[in-house]
Motif scaffolding. Sequence first.
Motif, PDB file in Angstrom:
ATOM      1  N   UNK A  16       9.942 -17.125   7.334  1.00 46.30           N
ATOM      2  CA  UNK A  16       9.366 -17.593   8.599  1.00 46.30           C
ATOM      3  C   UNK A  16       9.570 -16.598   9.737  1.00 46.30           C
ATOM      4  N   UNK A  17      10.575 -15.747   9.627  1.00 41.50           N
ATOM      5  CA  UNK A  17      10.886 -14.793  10.695  1.00 41.50           C
ATOM      6  C   UNK A  17      10.234 -13.426  10.501  1.00 41.50           C
ATOM      7  N   UNK A  18       9.633 -13.186   9.344  1.00 39.48           N
ATOM      8  CA  UNK A  18       9.083 -11.858   9.063  1.00 39.48           C
ATOM      9  C   UNK A  18       8.089 -11.391  10.118  1.00 39.48           C
ATOM     10  N   UNK A  19       7.246 -12.275  10.614  1.00 40.70           N
ATOM     11  CA  UNK A  19       6.230 -11.861  11.585  1.00 40.70           C
ATOM     12  C   UNK A  19       6.852 -11.334  12.879  1.00 40.70           C
ATOM     13  N   UNK A  20       8.088 -11.712  13.170  1.00 41.67           N
ATOM     14  CA  UNK A  20       8.778 -11.228  14.373  1.00 41.67           C
ATOM     15  C   UNK A  20       9.322  -9.814  14.203  1.00 41.67           C
ATOM     16  N   UNK A  21       9.303  -9.290  12.977  1.00 43.44           N
ATOM     17  CA  UNK A  21       9.944  -8.010  12.695  1.00 43.44           C
ATOM     18  C   UNK A  21       8.994  -6.995  12.060  1.00 43.44           C
ATOM     19  N   UNK A  22       7.680  -7.132  12.284  1.00 44.22           N
ATOM     20  CA  UNK A  22       6.718  -6.198  11.706  1.00 44.22           C
ATOM     21  C   UNK A  22       7.038  -4.774  12.122  1.00 44.22           C
TER      22      UNK A  22
END
Length: 115
Positions: A16-22
């Motif tokens: 769920x947090x991957x999009x915050x760390x592109x």
Amino acid sequence: MSNGIEQEVTPRVNSALLSNFQGRTIRLACKLVKFNDNGSLTVSAADGGQVVVQLVGEHEPISDTYLEIVGKVMDPTTIQMRGCIGLGADLDMKLVNDTINLIHDERFYGRMFSY
């Protein structure tokens, strides 16, 4: 004191947090689901979300059920692997996910778990 080596923070995340760390390097605790025909892996992150891990170059054989993937987030469902740490055959993924959620809680993240 600096030794001239740039160190990159690699936060532990769930799917769920991957999009915050592109574009950044992260650590993803996960369960190996399958080896794909195209040379990638499908894994299940601590929160149950599926992520594709692109394998790049030479790497150690992957034999553990649970892994920590260190890699660059390409998009919200894909990581390009830079390294892999075997975590064995038994891991409490609910506890891992609860810990990740606590780390990223706005009350703590800026003061305790990031630079």
